[in-house]
Design a protein around this motif. Structure first.
Motif, mmCIF file in Angstrom:
data_model
loop_
_atom_site.group_PDB
_atom_site.id
_atom_site.type_symbol
_atom_site.label_atom_id
_atom_site.label_comp_id
_atom_site.label_asym_id
_atom_site.label_seq_id
_atom_site.Cartn_x
_atom_site.Cartn_y
_atom_site.Cartn_z
ATOM 1 N N ILE A 116 0.841 -1.206 0.000
ATOM 2 C CA ILE A 116 0.000 0.000 0.000
ATOM 3 C C ILE A 116 0.874 1.253 0.000
ATOM 4 C CG2 ILE A 116 -1.738 1.315 1.274
ATOM 5 C CD1 ILE A 116 -2.757 -1.406 2.357
ATOM 6 N N LYS A 117 1.912 1.250 0.829
ATOM 7 C CA LYS A 117 2.813 2.407 0.878
ATOM 8 C C LYS A 117 3.488 2.636 -0.478
ATOM 9 C CE LYS A 117 4.076 1.876 5.769
ATOM 10 N NZ LYS A 117 5.216 1.660 6.705
ATOM 11 N N ARG A 118 3.964 1.550 -1.082
ATOM 12 C CA ARG A 118 4.640 1.667 -2.382
ATOM 13 C C ARG A 118 3.663 2.055 -3.490
ATOM 14 N NH1 ARG A 118 7.720 -4.078 -1.354
ATOM 15 N NH2 ARG A 118 9.568 -3.280 -0.267
ATOM 16 N N ALA A 119 2.421 1.590 -3.386
ATOM 17 C CA ALA A 119 1.431 1.912 -4.413
ATOM 18 C C ALA A 119 1.245 3.417 -4.527
ATOM 19 C CB ALA A 119 0.095 1.235 -4.098
ATOM 20 N N ASN A 120 1.324 4.113 -3.407
ATOM 21 C CA ASN A 120 1.182 5.574 -3.451
ATOM 22 C C ASN A 120 2.299 6.211 -4.262
ATOM 23 O OD1 ASN A 120 -0.466 7.854 -2.224
ATOM 24 N ND2 ASN A 120 1.611 8.498 -1.657
ATOM 25 N N LYS A 121 3.434 5.545 -4.304
ATOM 26 C CA LYS A 121 4.603 6.054 -5.039
ATOM 27 C C LYS A 121 4.566 5.669 -6.510
ATOM 28 C CE LYS A 121 9.682 5.915 -4.746
ATOM 29 N NZ LYS A 121 10.834 5.399 -3.952
ATOM 30 N N TYR A 122 4.100 4.432 -6.799
ATOM 31 C CA TYR A 122 4.216 3.909 -8.158
ATOM 32 C C TYR A 122 2.922 3.920 -8.966
ATOM 33 C CZ TYR A 122 8.741 2.322 -6.432
ATOM 34 O OH TYR A 122 9.997 2.285 -5.901
ATOM 35 N N THR A 153 -4.238 0.016 9.027
ATOM 36 C CA THR A 153 -4.430 1.424 9.354
ATOM 37 C C THR A 153 -3.141 2.191 9.093
ATOM 38 O OG1 THR A 153 -6.003 0.804 11.092
ATOM 39 C CG2 THR A 153 -5.129 3.045 11.147
ATOM 40 N N LEU A 154 -3.218 3.159 8.189
ATOM 41 C CA LEU A 154 -2.056 3.981 7.859
ATOM 42 C C LEU A 154 -2.433 5.452 7.909
ATOM 43 C CD1 LEU A 154 -2.103 1.417 5.562
ATOM 44 C CD2 LEU A 154 0.158 2.359 5.171
ATOM 45 N N GLY A 155 -1.443 6.278 8.204
ATOM 46 C CA GLY A 155 -1.608 7.715 8.091
ATOM 47 C C GLY A 155 -1.021 8.193 6.777
ATOM 48 N N ALA A 156 -1.462 9.357 6.334
ATOM 49 C CA ALA A 156 -0.976 9.886 5.057
ATOM 50 C C ALA A 156 0.540 10.066 5.055
ATOM 51 C CB ALA A 156 -1.667 11.206 4.745
ATOM 52 N N ASP A 157 1.107 10.415 6.211
ATOM 53 C CA ASP A 157 2.545 10.652 6.279
ATOM 54 C C ASP A 157 3.354 9.365 6.237
ATOM 55 O OD1 ASP A 157 1.675 9.805 8.799
ATOM 56 O OD2 ASP A 157 3.242 10.934 9.849
ATOM 57 N N GLN A 158 2.674 8.214 6.278
ATOM 58 C CA GLN A 158 3.381 6.937 6.224
ATOM 59 C C GLN A 158 3.480 6.368 4.810
ATOM 60 O OE1 GLN A 158 0.800 5.102 9.240
ATOM 61 N NE2 GLN A 158 2.600 4.856 10.536
ATOM 62 N N LEU A 159 2.766 6.983 3.870
ATOM 63 C CA LEU A 159 2.820 6.525 2.486
ATOM 64 C C LEU A 159 4.122 6.979 1.832
ATOM 65 C CD1 LEU A 159 -0.818 7.413 1.366
ATOM 66 C CD2 LEU A 159 0.042 5.171 2.072
ATOM 67 N N TYR A 160 4.665 6.167 0.925
ATOM 68 C CA TYR A 160 5.844 6.565 0.176
ATOM 69 C C TYR A 160 5.418 7.519 -0.932
ATOM 70 C CZ TYR A 160 7.950 2.491 2.465
ATOM 71 O OH TYR A 160 8.402 1.571 3.381
ATOM 72 N N LYS A 219 3.657 16.238 -0.769
ATOM 73 C CA LYS A 219 2.886 15.139 -0.213
ATOM 74 C C LYS A 219 1.605 14.940 -1.011
ATOM 75 C CE LYS A 219 5.623 14.513 3.409
ATOM 76 N NZ LYS A 219 6.583 15.602 3.216
ATOM 77 N N SER A 220 1.297 13.695 -1.326
ATOM 78 C CA SER A 220 0.064 13.381 -2.042
ATOM 79 C C SER A 220 -0.451 12.027 -1.578
ATOM 80 C CB SER A 220 0.306 13.363 -3.560
ATOM 81 O OG SER A 220 1.222 12.340 -3.904
ATOM 82 N N VAL A 221 -1.755 11.834 -1.727
ATOM 83 C CA VAL A 221 -2.388 10.547 -1.404
ATOM 84 C C VAL A 221 -3.132 10.090 -2.646
ATOM 85 C CG1 VAL A 221 -4.070 9.341 0.037
ATOM 86 C CG2 VAL A 221 -2.606 11.116 1.049
ATOM 87 N N TYR A 222 -2.697 8.977 -3.212
ATOM 88 C CA TYR A 222 -3.297 8.483 -4.458
ATOM 89 C C TYR A 222 -4.727 8.017 -4.241
ATOM 90 C CZ TYR A 222 -3.868 5.786 -8.763
ATOM 91 O OH TYR A 222 -4.326 5.298 -9.972
ATOM 92 N N ASP A 223 -4.976 7.329 -3.148
ATOM 93 C CA ASP A 223 -6.304 6.813 -2.842
ATOM 94 C C ASP A 223 -6.608 7.105 -1.378
ATOM 95 O OD1 ASP A 223 -8.592 5.310 -2.273
ATOM 96 O OD2 ASP A 223 -8.005 3.641 -3.546
ATOM 97 N N LYS A 224 -7.593 7.959 -1.134
ATOM 98 C CA LYS A 224 -7.900 8.378 0.237
ATOM 99 C C LYS A 224 -8.413 7.230 1.096
ATOM 100 C CE LYS A 224 -8.723 13.232 -0.902
ATOM 101 N NZ LYS A 224 -7.386 13.619 -0.376
#
Length: 316
Positions: free
Chosen positions: A81-87, A231-238, A306-311
């Motif tokens: 999930i973290k990597r998905a925000n990056k890729y 459970t993740l926070g936005a700041d934990q996404l790559y 900072k961005s979130v691909y999927d809220k």
């Protein structure tokens, strides 16, 4: 005596936190178990815009197996999930431009957990896990100095070419996905030999038989992670990096020195361009390569955008 005291302390601490009550074992000792909740398996799911009915017992059990196992593969799913925000922001537009459904993103997740440096014992490489021969067949360069299986843009486009060819053959995305794992030859032969309508009807080697169900389970979890306890926070996404592109159309005698002239380390060069596989580039054919140079801001957590691909991935 000390062991008994330690055991009692652990049990008491766990019970005070509401984790569980001690369970008696045959030896008379006590152990503490965390509550384990089985995920709810639905009556149907959707794959690439098509409803997949799970009323058939074998279909339900096969999906339930993957959903249950994946729900408790905590570390790998969290990292995916973290990597998905990056890729995903780079991969999704390529799929769209090639007319490939967005659900195919979850196939890449199954292939590699979105690890850009993934390399299997069978010598499959990159996020899309191309074998060397297949990679070359679909237009990727694979040498000791350059391996485009690790080039996310080019490998994603090559995966689209494979997937579209398979879809033209089968007209069914579950069969396409099974062929990505087992090969088109095998799926075609078994469809004919067994008289099946699609790969889900076939008796195949276990890995290939499970494959479409693993993709569907990954999709279910990544669409609603919190429903499965993630459970993740936005700041934990790559975060995706910002970069400039430098064109190289000749040899590079020393990539570490080349990187220093660009203001980055060799490690940073390789991190952003994992397709570079050697400290030099001979490039006798004069091919053109696009090398990504990350901006200074994108290399700092405090300065990167900072961005979130999927809220749905994060708790706000």
């Amino acid at each position: 005596m000390k062991k008994a005291i330690i055991s009692f302390s652990i049990i008491a601490a766990a019970m005070s936190c509401g984790l569980a009550a001690p369970a008696a074992t045959p030896s008379g000792s006590s152990q503490v178990f965390s509550k384990t909740v089985n995920p709810q398996t639905p009556a149907s799911v959707s794959l690439c815009g098509k409803k997949v009915d799970l009323d058939r017992v074998d279909m339900w059990e096969r999906f339930d197996r993957e959903l249950t196992a994946m729900t408790y593969t905590h570390g790998s799913v969290l990292l995916t999930i973290k990597r998905a925000n990056k890729y995903f922001p780079e991969m999704a537009p390529i799929l769209k431009a090639n007319g490939v459904p967005q659900d195919v993103l979850y196939l890449a997740c199954i292939e590699s957990w979105l690890n850009p440096r993934a390399y299997s014992p069978a010598k499959a490489a990159g996020i899309w896990q191309f074998m060397p021969a297949t990679a070359k067949q679909y237009g990727l360069e694979v040498t000791d100095e350059v391996d485009e299986r690790y080039n996310l843009e080019k490998a994603t486009a090559a995966a689209c070419r494979y997937l579209k060819k398979a879809y033209a053959k089968y007209g069914d995305w579950s069969s396409v996905m099974a062929s990505y794992n087992g090969g088109m030859g095998r799926i075609s032969n078994e469809l004919e030999a067994q008289g099946g309508e699609n790969a889900m009807d076939l008796y195949l080697v276990e890995e290939t038989s499970r494959y479409p169900f693993r993709v569907m389970a990954m999709k279910a979890i990544m669409e609603q992670p919190r429903a499965f306890g993630f459970t993740l926070g936005a700041d934990q996404l790559y975060q995706p990096k910002k970069y400039k592109t430098v064109t190289v159309d000749g040899p590079v005698a020393d990539w570490p020195e080349w990187a220093r002239k660009q203001g980055i380390s060799y490690a940073q060069l390789r991190e952003e361009n994992p397709w570079i596989r050697s400290k030099k580039l001979t490039n006798k054919a004069g091919k053109t390569y696009k090398v990504r140079i990350p901006t200074k801001e994108s290399l700092s957590r405090s300065k990167q955008a900072k961005s979130v691909y999927d809220k749905n991935w994060v708790v706000e």
